[in-house]
Write an enzyme that holds these catalytic residues in place. Structure first.
Site, PDB file in Angstrom:
ATOM      1  N   ASP A  37      28.147 -69.079 -33.818  1.00  0.00           N
ATOM      2  CA  ASP A  37      28.989 -68.134 -33.062  1.00  0.00           C
ATOM      3  C   ASP A  37      28.089 -67.235 -32.230  1.00  0.00           C
ATOM      4  OD1 ASP A  37      32.190 -67.223 -33.690  1.00  0.00           O
ATOM      5  OD2 ASP A  37      30.995 -65.826 -32.492  1.00  0.00           O
ATOM      6  N   TYR A 161      42.649 -70.440 -18.600  1.00  0.00           N
ATOM      7  CA  TYR A 161      42.616 -70.857 -20.018  1.00  0.00           C
ATOM      8  C   TYR A 161      43.350 -72.182 -20.186  1.00  0.00           C
ATOM      9  CZ  TYR A 161      43.458 -70.770 -25.088  1.00  0.00           C
ATOM     10  OH  TYR A 161      43.531 -71.102 -26.423  1.00  0.00           O
TER      11      TYR A 161
END
Ligand code: NAD
Length: 254
Positions: A37, A161
């Site tokens: 991450d 998106y």
């Protein structure tokens, strides 16, 4: 016996939300998990929490920006150094777009950032793990898309998106066909609304409107998506490649 015994898995975006739940489930099922991450602090906490819960050091955290090829090279090198191979890649990390009323109102900077992380980031992941998977004659890659990649009206007006999530469908199919004979499988999961921090990017109004349209009448718990991802990651799906697994409470059936 676990469903992922002896498997080595990389899961991106695993500091929270969906990715963290997948990391925990995969570890419970016997995998060694490399959880990556961008948010290092959150990742460190998540990894410590999962390992403490399971009582084994099954998960390793690595800070990683999926949009950087050099970071992918480092993550894959570390995986090979520790475990000698990678069996599973879950391309889970993504960033949302801003909620907007005027869908045609394209912000160039925001759009290129979203495309870079959500599309290029996943492609770089595939590129980084593929040589090793092909050499081993097996591997499973799961791209996490969204119902927004299949239908309109669910991304809060973020065309960027939705575009990235639609692109993952094409990437999956193209790559799956290209490597089918090598033993490497590539599939896409399309979640509907899941209860994770990414939902905070959307206004309550948008979330309520989407929720009202879900035939099942509720947003998913992350584990309900993770079970589908687990199936595609495991050898149970040996004959499944290039396909779409929609887990959306019936949203796209309408
Ligand atoms: N939550 C939903 O309702 C929903 C619905 C459909 C699809 N999805 C998809 O599921 C996946 C997981 O989403 P989530 O809801 O858990 O989101 P989330 O925001 O909770 O988690 C995403 C994680 O990705 C990380 N990340 C962001 N940019 C990164 C980068 N450049 N490199 C590495 N890590 C980065 C973040 O730090 C975060 O921990 C995403 O692909 C998302 O698009 C979510």
């Amino acid at each position: 016996m676990g469903r992922l015994d002896n498997k080595i898995a990389i899961i991106t975006g695993a500091a929270g939300g969906q990715g963290k739940v997948e990391a925990r489930l995969f570890a419970q099922q016997g995998a060694r998990v490399i959880a990556t991450d961008l948010n290092e602090a959150l990742l460190t906490t998540a990894v410590a929490e999962i390992n403490a819960e399971l009582g084994v050091d099954a998960v390793i955290g690595i800070k990683h920006n999926i949009a950087l090829e050099s970071d992918w090279v480092d993550v894959v090198a570390k995986a090979h150094e520790l475990f000698g191979r990678i069996d599973i890649l879950i391309n889970n990390a993504a960033i949302p777009g801003k909620t907007r009323d005027e869908v045609w109102d394209v912000d160039t900077e925001e759009t290129s950032r979203i495309l870079n992380v959500n599309i290029l980031g996943s492609m770089l992941g595939i590129k980084a793990v593929m040589p090793g998977m092909k050499a081993n004659g097996r591997g499973s890659i799961v791209n996490i898309s969204s119902a927004a990649g299949l239908v309109g009206g669910i991304s809060g007006g973020s065309v960027a998106y939705s575009a990235t999530k639609g692109a993952l469908r094409a990437i999956t199919k193209e790559v799956a066909l290209g490597v089918a004979r090598s033993g490497v499988r590539v599939n896409t999961v399309y979640p509907g609304l899941i209860k994770t921090p990414i939902m905070e990017a959307f206004s309550q109004e948008v979330t309520d409107a989407v929720l009202a349209k879900i035939p099942a009448g509720f947003a998913a718990d992350p584990i309900e998506i993770a079970y589908g991802v687990l199936y595609l990651a495991s050898d149970e799906s040996r004959f499944v490649t290039g396909t779409d697994l929609i887990i959306d409470g019936g949203y796209t059936a309408q």
